[in-house]
Scaffold this motif. Structure first.
Motif, PDB file in Angstrom:
ATOM      1  N   GLN A 209       0.835  -1.204   0.000  1.00 18.69           N
ATOM      2  CA  GLN A 209       0.000   0.000   0.000  1.00 18.69           C
ATOM      3  C   GLN A 209       0.869   1.254   0.000  1.00 18.69           C
ATOM      4  O   GLN A 209       0.554   2.249  -0.643  1.00 18.69           O
ATOM      5  CB  GLN A 209      -0.922   0.015   1.213  1.00 18.69           C
ATOM      6  CG  GLN A 209      -1.864   1.216   1.257  1.00 18.69           C
ATOM      7  CD  GLN A 209      -2.846   1.139   2.410  1.00 18.69           C
ATOM      8  OE1 GLN A 209      -3.029   0.095   3.028  1.00 18.69           O
ATOM      9  NE2 GLN A 209      -3.494   2.253   2.707  1.00 18.69           N
ATOM     10  N   THR A 210       1.988   1.218   0.716  1.00 21.12           N
ATOM     11  CA  THR A 210       2.864   2.371   0.838  1.00 21.12           C
ATOM     12  C   THR A 210       3.748   2.559  -0.388  1.00 21.12           C
ATOM     13  O   THR A 210       3.962   3.694  -0.848  1.00 21.12           O
ATOM     14  CB  THR A 210       3.758   2.229   2.088  1.00 21.12           C
ATOM     15  OG1 THR A 210       2.931   2.053   3.243  1.00 21.12           O
ATOM     16  CG2 THR A 210       4.629   3.453   2.288  1.00 21.12           C
ATOM     17  N   CYS A 211       4.261   1.471  -0.929  1.00 16.79           N
ATOM     18  CA  CYS A 211       5.249   1.541  -2.014  1.00 16.79           C
ATOM     19  C   CYS A 211       4.673   1.223  -3.386  1.00 16.79           C
ATOM     20  O   CYS A 211       5.375   1.372  -4.392  1.00 16.79           O
ATOM     21  CB  CYS A 211       6.398   0.569  -1.721  1.00 16.79           C
ATOM     22  SG  CYS A 211       7.281   0.926  -0.194  1.00 16.79           S
ATOM     23  N   GLY A 212       3.443   0.738  -3.426  1.00 16.09           N
ATOM     24  CA  GLY A 212       2.851   0.336  -4.690  1.00 16.09           C
ATOM     25  C   GLY A 212       2.844  -1.175  -4.845  1.00 16.09           C
ATOM     26  O   GLY A 212       3.749  -1.863  -4.363  1.00 16.09           O
ATOM     27  N   GLU A 213       1.830  -1.688  -5.497  1.00 17.93           N
ATOM     28  CA  GLU A 213       1.659  -3.130  -5.646  1.00 17.93           C
ATOM     29  C   GLU A 213       2.825  -3.802  -6.353  1.00 17.93           C
ATOM     30  O   GLU A 213       3.100  -4.983  -6.136  1.00 17.93           O
ATOM     31  CB  GLU A 213       0.360  -3.435  -6.407  1.00 17.93           C
ATOM     32  CG  GLU A 213      -0.910  -3.224  -5.603  1.00 17.93           C
ATOM     33  CD  GLU A 213      -1.069  -4.263  -4.507  1.00 17.93           C
ATOM     34  OE1 GLU A 213      -0.590  -5.404  -4.691  1.00 17.93           O
ATOM     35  OE2 GLU A 213      -1.671  -3.944  -3.473  1.00 17.93           O
ATOM     36  N   ASP A 214       3.516  -3.063  -7.209  1.00 18.60           N
ATOM     37  CA  ASP A 214       4.575  -3.666  -8.013  1.00 18.60           C
ATOM     38  C   ASP A 214       5.935  -3.652  -7.325  1.00 18.60           C
ATOM     39  O   ASP A 214       6.908  -4.195  -7.882  1.00 18.60           O
ATOM     40  CB  ASP A 214       4.678  -2.952  -9.367  1.00 18.60           C
ATOM     41  CG  ASP A 214       3.477  -3.235 -10.255  1.00 18.60           C
ATOM     42  OD1 ASP A 214       2.845  -4.292 -10.065  1.00 18.60           O
ATOM     43  OD2 ASP A 214       3.161  -2.386 -11.109  1.00 18.60           O
ATOM     44  N   TYR A 215       6.035  -3.041  -6.152  1.00 16.75           N
ATOM     45  CA  TYR A 215       7.330  -3.028  -5.474  1.00 16.75           C
ATOM     46  C   TYR A 215       7.558  -4.397  -4.847  1.00 16.75           C
ATOM     47  O   TYR A 215       6.767  -4.860  -4.027  1.00 16.75           O
ATOM     48  CB  TYR A 215       7.383  -1.941  -4.405  1.00 16.75           C
ATOM     49  CG  TYR A 215       8.778  -1.716  -3.848  1.00 16.75           C
ATOM     50  CD1 TYR A 215       9.825  -1.339  -4.687  1.00 16.75           C
ATOM     51  CD2 TYR A 215       9.048  -1.893  -2.501  1.00 16.75           C
ATOM     52  CE1 TYR A 215      11.110  -1.129  -4.187  1.00 16.75           C
ATOM     53  CE2 TYR A 215      10.327  -1.674  -1.981  1.00 16.75           C
ATOM     54  CZ  TYR A 215      11.351  -1.296  -2.837  1.00 16.75           C
ATOM     55  OH  TYR A 215      12.618  -1.095  -2.347  1.00 16.75           O
ATOM     56  N   PRO A 216       8.646  -5.073  -5.210  1.00 16.52           N
ATOM     57  CA  PRO A 216       8.823  -6.470  -4.784  1.00 16.52           C
ATOM     58  C   PRO A 216       9.099  -6.599  -3.284  1.00 16.52           C
ATOM     59  O   PRO A 216       9.867  -5.835  -2.703  1.00 16.52           O
ATOM     60  CB  PRO A 216      10.048  -6.930  -5.594  1.00 16.52           C
ATOM     61  CG  PRO A 216      10.156  -5.958  -6.727  1.00 16.52           C
ATOM     62  CD  PRO A 216       9.680  -4.658  -6.182  1.00 16.52           C
ATOM     63  N   VAL A 217       8.456  -7.600  -2.687  1.00 17.31           N
ATOM     64  CA  VAL A 217       8.648  -7.925  -1.269  1.00 17.31           C
ATOM     65  C   VAL A 217       9.073  -9.386  -1.163  1.00 17.31           C
ATOM     66  O   VAL A 217       8.347 -10.282  -1.611  1.00 17.31           O
ATOM     67  CB  VAL A 217       7.370  -7.703  -0.455  1.00 17.31           C
ATOM     68  CG1 VAL A 217       7.614  -8.034   1.025  1.00 17.31           C
ATOM     69  CG2 VAL A 217       6.871  -6.265  -0.594  1.00 17.31           C
ATOM     70  N   LEU A 218      10.244  -9.633  -0.595  1.00 19.09           N
ATOM     71  CA  LEU A 218      10.721 -10.992  -0.348  1.00 19.09           C
ATOM     72  C   LEU A 218      10.521 -11.321   1.126  1.00 19.09           C
ATOM     73  O   LEU A 218      10.395 -10.429   1.965  1.00 19.09           O
ATOM     74  CB  LEU A 218      12.197 -11.131  -0.706  1.00 19.09           C
ATOM     75  CG  LEU A 218      12.605 -11.065  -2.181  1.00 19.09           C
ATOM     76  CD1 LEU A 218      12.576  -9.640  -2.723  1.00 19.09           C
ATOM     77  CD2 LEU A 218      14.005 -11.649  -2.382  1.00 19.09           C
ATOM     78  N   ILE A 219      10.511 -12.605   1.433  1.00 22.10           N
ATOM     79  CA  ILE A 219      10.368 -13.089   2.807  1.00 22.10           C
ATOM     80  C   ILE A 219      11.508 -14.048   3.111  1.00 22.10           C
ATOM     81  O   ILE A 219      11.854 -14.895   2.271  1.00 22.10           O
ATOM     82  CB  ILE A 219       9.028 -13.839   3.005  1.00 22.10           C
ATOM     83  CG1 ILE A 219       7.836 -12.923   2.714  1.00 22.10           C
ATOM     84  CG2 ILE A 219       8.942 -14.440   4.408  1.00 22.10           C
ATOM     85  CD1 ILE A 219       7.594 -11.850   3.739  1.00 22.10           C
ATOM     86  N   LYS A 220      12.090 -13.924   4.300  1.00 19.10           N
ATOM     87  CA  LYS A 220      13.037 -14.933   4.778  1.00 19.10           C
ATOM     88  C   LYS A 220      12.406 -15.627   5.972  1.00 19.10           C
ATOM     89  O   LYS A 220      11.954 -14.974   6.916  1.00 19.10           O
ATOM     90  CB  LYS A 220      14.364 -14.298   5.186  1.00 19.10           C
ATOM     91  CG  LYS A 220      15.435 -15.338   5.555  1.00 19.10           C
ATOM     92  CD  LYS A 220      16.807 -14.686   5.679  1.00 19.10           C
ATOM     93  CE  LYS A 220      17.899 -15.746   5.825  1.00 19.10           C
ATOM     94  NZ  LYS A 220      19.244 -15.137   5.774  1.00 19.10           N
TER      95      LYS A 220
END
Length: 358
Positions: A209-220
């Protein structure tokens, strides 16, 4: 010697969901202990990222950066919550991009292990010793933490980081939430797997929501647990379902016990990673015990999307160049003395020349 006629899978480009990376090799997040005390990246870190990206690492992940002062783990840890450090961050991202690599900021909250508060925050009350007690977070504190992750991601985006990685492994706050033993909450953030992963879900949604839907988010995230491991493995499937639904860029799979393996053991969590990758449409990165080109090939041929290394790159930032030139494997001996060695001796690995600290 590296066979130039054979294109190793590790050196082939890869597209995850939104990110295109020049090869399948990742520098896993590593706390350098080289950060400045004001929370900014140091000149030594700049040189480290420069050397790694020049030596063909495709994707670099920073050491865990703190999203709030209440979540800081170490004095020399880098901040991702202070805009005044933006120019130093941009210097690093520009150099890495100039060398053809991508760079990701890992976002973390130390939870019960936080440095500053007398009573740090945790999912549930934890007695820490020496009279310190971690307190169970209130709903307002959970809301504030979710917002802190979102703002940290926005700062990373402004600094030119290609993505962020949310740290849900290795005992920090979000790992405490998904783990048995630490999380004994009776509300919507405890109990079932869906409840325990709820704060992570909210953080990913906040970042998008803050960075835009297309900003990639990875999880460790850990592939195992020190407590009730069979139950945790079942819950991990629920976690993966939710991460798939959230369309995270990739999941990097690690384990709580990575420091217990010897140099002779390789690809620690490959079996678990393979099972998860076959079932879920989420790109997967594997870290732990990857030492040479054969290890990389084995992992990638199993269907895992990228291979990740941490300690081998501490020992040899130019490891990939060395492997191509015929060195059989990493010189890293898995002694784990890199934890804290720089603060004690001014060097990051026992294989490096000793130097007096300034």
């Amino acid at each position: 010697m590296y066979d130039h006629e054979k294109e190793h899978l590790a050196f082939q480009p890869v597209r995850l969901k939104r990110m295109f990376v020049r090869n399948r090799i990742v520098r896993s997040a590593t706390n350098t202990a080289m950060g400045n005390l004001d929370g900014s990246f140091s000149q030594m870190e700049y040189q480290m990222f420069d050397e790694l990206s020049k030596n063909e690492v495709g994707l670099l992940i920073t050491g865990h950066t703190y999203v709030s002062l209440q979540g800081q783990a170490k004095p020399n840890q880098t901040s991702m919550c202070e805009p005044k450090h933006l120019s130093k961050m941009q210097k690093i991202t520009k150099r890495v991009h100039g060398n053809g690599a991508k760079i990701v900021a890992q976002l973390s909250h130390a939870g019960a292990g936080a440095l500053v508060p007398r009573e740090p925050a945790a999912p549930s009350q934890i007695f820490l010793g020496n009279g310190r007690v971690a307190h169970a977070m209130t709903l307002q504190e959970i809301d504030d933490t979710v917002r802190d992750f979102g703002m940290a991601a926005y700062l990373a985006q402004q600094a030119g980081f290609d993505a962020v990685q949310v740290h849900v492994a290795h005992g920090f706050l979000l790992c405490e939430y998904v783990s048995y033993g630490y999380n004994r909450r009776q509300d919507e953030y405890g109990g079932t797997a869906r409840n325990r992963i709820r704060i992570v879900r909210r953080i990913v949604e906040e970042i998008k929501q803050t960075c835009g839907e297309d900003y990639p988010v990875l999880i460790k995230i850990n592939s195992n647990s020190y407590e009730q491991n069979q139950d945790y493995w079942k819950d991990l499937h629920c976690f993966m379902e939710i991460l798939e639904e959230l369309e995270v860029e990739a999941v990097e799979l690690s384990g709580y016990d990575f420091s217990t393996f010897s140099k002779e053991e390789h690809c620690y969590y490959l079996r678990e990673a393979t099972k998860l990758r076959k079932k879920y449409d989420v790109p997967m990165i594997l870290v732990g015990g990857i030492r040479n080109l054969d290890d990389m090939e084995k992992v990638l041929e199993s269907g895992i999307d990228m291979v990740s290394m941490s300690r081998p790159f501490i020992a040899e930032p130019d490891l990939l160049t060395r492997l191509k030139e015929g060195q059989p494997e990493s010189r890293c001996v898995s002694c784990n003395q890199c934890h804290g060695l720089y603060l004690r001796e001014g060097r990051r690995c026992i294989l490096h020349p000793y130097s007096e600290k300034n």
